[in-house]
Design an enzyme around this catalytic site. Structure first.
Site, PDB file in Angstrom:
ATOM      1  N   TYR A   1      36.894  43.308  49.935  1.00  0.00           N
ATOM      2  CA  TYR A   1      37.487  44.121  49.041  1.00  0.00           C
ATOM      3  C   TYR A   1      39.144  44.042  49.194  1.00  0.00           C
ATOM      4  O   TYR A   1      40.032  43.872  48.227  1.00  0.00           O
ATOM      5  CB  TYR A   1      36.999  45.620  49.077  1.00  0.00           C
ATOM      6  CG  TYR A   1      37.807  46.578  47.911  1.00  0.00           C
ATOM      7  CD1 TYR A   1      37.260  46.445  46.755  1.00  0.00           C
ATOM      8  CD2 TYR A   1      38.758  47.454  48.184  1.00  0.00           C
ATOM      9  CE1 TYR A   1      37.944  47.246  45.683  1.00  0.00           C
ATOM     10  CE2 TYR A   1      39.342  48.155  47.354  1.00  0.00           C
ATOM     11  CZ  TYR A   1      38.809  48.136  45.901  1.00  0.00           C
ATOM     12  OH  TYR A   1      39.385  48.939  44.933  1.00  0.00           O
ATOM     13  N   ALA A   2      39.546  44.172  50.543  1.00  0.00           N
ATOM     14  CA  ALA A   2      40.903  43.918  50.739  1.00  0.00           C
ATOM     15  C   ALA A   2      41.337  42.659  50.601  1.00  0.00           C
ATOM     16  O   ALA A   2      42.598  42.438  50.001  1.00  0.00           O
ATOM     17  CB  ALA A   2      41.005  44.337  52.086  1.00  0.00           C
ATOM     18  N   ALA A   3      40.758  41.729  50.885  1.00  0.00           N
ATOM     19  CA  ALA A   3      40.965  40.226  50.478  1.00  0.00           C
ATOM     20  C   ALA A   3      41.527  40.074  48.900  1.00  0.00           C
ATOM     21  O   ALA A   3      42.125  39.498  48.497  1.00  0.00           O
ATOM     22  CB  ALA A   3      40.217  39.230  51.195  1.00  0.00           C
TER      23      ALA A   3
ATOM     24  N   THR B   1      30.229  45.496  32.120  1.00  0.00           N
ATOM     25  CA  THR B   1      28.703  45.072  32.134  1.00  0.00           C
ATOM     26  C   THR B   1      27.911  45.647  31.179  1.00  0.00           C
ATOM     27  O   THR B   1      27.335  45.007  30.500  1.00  0.00           O
ATOM     28  CB  THR B   1      28.350  45.023  33.703  1.00  0.00           C
ATOM     29  OG1 THR B   1      29.146  44.342  34.492  1.00  0.00           O
ATOM     30  CG2 THR B   1      26.935  44.465  33.700  1.00  0.00           C
TER      31      THR B   1
ATOM     32  N   ARG C   1      34.179  53.353  32.889  1.00  0.00           N
ATOM     33  CA  ARG C   1      34.478  54.639  33.498  1.00  0.00           C
ATOM     34  C   ARG C   1      35.708  54.642  34.408  1.00  0.00           C
ATOM     35  O   ARG C   1      36.301  53.704  34.729  1.00  0.00           O
ATOM     36  CB  ARG C   1      33.077  54.933  34.381  1.00  0.00           C
ATOM     37  CG  ARG C   1      32.867  53.961  35.381  1.00  0.00           C
ATOM     38  CD  ARG C   1      31.342  53.971  36.023  1.00  0.00           C
ATOM     39  NE  ARG C   1      31.105  52.822  37.077  1.00  0.00           N
ATOM     40  CZ  ARG C   1      31.560  52.938  38.371  1.00  0.00           C
ATOM     41  NH1 ARG C   1      32.173  54.116  38.915  1.00  0.00           N
ATOM     42  NH2 ARG C   1      31.170  51.986  39.204  1.00  0.00           N
TER      43      ARG C   1
ATOM     44  N   ASN D   1      41.107  45.423  35.230  1.00  0.00           N
ATOM     45  CA  ASN D   1      40.867  46.773  36.266  1.00  0.00           C
ATOM     46  C   ASN D   1      39.733  46.683  36.775  1.00  0.00           C
ATOM     47  O   ASN D   1      39.222  47.210  37.740  1.00  0.00           O
ATOM     48  CB  ASN D   1      40.938  48.100  35.254  1.00  0.00           C
ATOM     49  CG  ASN D   1      40.391  49.185  35.929  1.00  0.00           C
ATOM     50  OD1 ASN D   1      40.974  49.762  36.833  1.00  0.00           O
ATOM     51  ND2 ASN D   1      39.282  49.431  35.491  1.00  0.00           N
TER      52      ASN D   1
ATOM     53  N   ALA E   1      36.375  49.238  31.632  1.00  0.00           N
ATOM     54  CA  ALA E   1      36.767  50.365  30.619  1.00  0.00           C
ATOM     55  C   ALA E   1      35.681  51.563  30.540  1.00  0.00           C
ATOM     56  O   ALA E   1      35.707  52.351  29.849  1.00  0.00           O
ATOM     57  CB  ALA E   1      37.207  49.793  29.331  1.00  0.00           C
TER      58      ALA E   1
ATOM     59  N   SER F   1      45.229  47.587  44.996  1.00  0.00           N
ATOM     60  CA  SER F   1      44.875  48.442  45.752  1.00  0.00           C
ATOM     61  C   SER F   1      45.842  48.905  47.109  1.00  0.00           C
ATOM     62  O   SER F   1      46.372  47.757  47.645  1.00  0.00           O
ATOM     63  CB  SER F   1      43.414  48.702  46.332  1.00  0.00           C
ATOM     64  OG  SER F   1      42.788  49.637  47.187  1.00  0.00           O
TER      65      SER F   1
END
Length: 244
Positions: A152-154, A37, A15, A87, A13, A139
């Site tokens: 990332y796709a996985a 983080t 950015r 997110n 959250a 995504s």
């Protein structure tokens, strides 16, 4: 207000899309616990502007062993969350044949495993109360793939599978689970692209513009609200028609 007195946990959250979602939820009456983080540099101003509706949790979502304790403490403080938005996400891009196991695993940990642990922890309380909404940020890459982003796709494809499975498991308990699949959205990454690269992307988007964090936040608001009371197990692509 569409989320009056609702309590929401929003990861990533600080950015971009996560920030836009947190701000949108607060504007619609929700109390938001933001997670990242590190807090943003303007966190004090954001908390002041939210008039008590924003609280902050600094947590490394890659440290899987500590996530459940963090979420349990936040859930206890909130006396139960009505909404969770998973997110938070990272990238470690490379061709699959050059990708290190460390980069593969780190992306899976933050993007997928953390979302699973958060949904499982908060979901137990939602099931007990027979109400709640979980939104996972997937995504279009998780649907269509993308060269150089196997990890990332996985992770995003995994989020879609997680969303559909959870939705089936908790629907009878009054809990809804959906996913959003953004396309290209204005961000630090797209701002750094050359004009030629941006033109190539826009040539494939029928609406002829990049998405904005607010476009995604509006979709999250819809899914979190009672307007989407009969929607669960769905993946909403917010991509300007890129994959029509």
């Amino acid at each position: 207000m569409r989320l009056e007195n609702k309590k929401a946990l929003v990861t990533g959250a600080s950015r971009g899309i996560g920030r836009a979602i947190a701000d949108k939820f607060i504007a619609e009456g929700a109390n938001v616990w933001g997670v990242s983080t590190r807090p943003p540099e303007d966190i004090a101003a954001r908390i002041a502007a939210a008039n008590g509706k924003l609280r902050w949790i600094s947590a490394d979502l890659g440290a899987l062993a500590s996530i459940e304790a963090m979420v349990e403490a936040a859930t206890k403080e909130a006396e139960g969350f009505d909404i969770v938005v998973n997110n938070a996400g990272i990238t470690r891009d490379n061709l699959a044949f050059r990708m290190s196991l460390e980069d593969w695993q780190k992306v899976l940990d933050v993007n997928l495993s953390a979302a699973f642990l958060i949904a499982r922890t908060v979901g137990r309380d939602m099931i007990r109360r027979r109400a709640g909404v979980i939104i996972n940020m997937a995504s279009v890459v998780g649907i269509h793939g993308n060269g150089g982003q196997a990890n990332y796709a996985a992770s995003k494809a995994g989020l879609i599978g997680l969303t559909k499975s959870l939705a089936l498991e908790v629907a009878s308990r009054g809990v809804r689970v959906n996913a959003i699949a953004p396309g290209f959205v204005v961000s630090d990454m797209t701002n750094a692209m050359s004009d030629a690269a941006k033109t190539t992307i826009l040539d494939h988007i029928p609406l002829k513009r990049l998405g904005t964090p607010d476009d995604i936040a509006e979709t999250a608001l819809f899914l979190a609200s009672d307007s989407a009371a009969y929607i669960t197990g769905q993946v909403l692509s917010v991509d300007g028609g890129m994959f029509l």
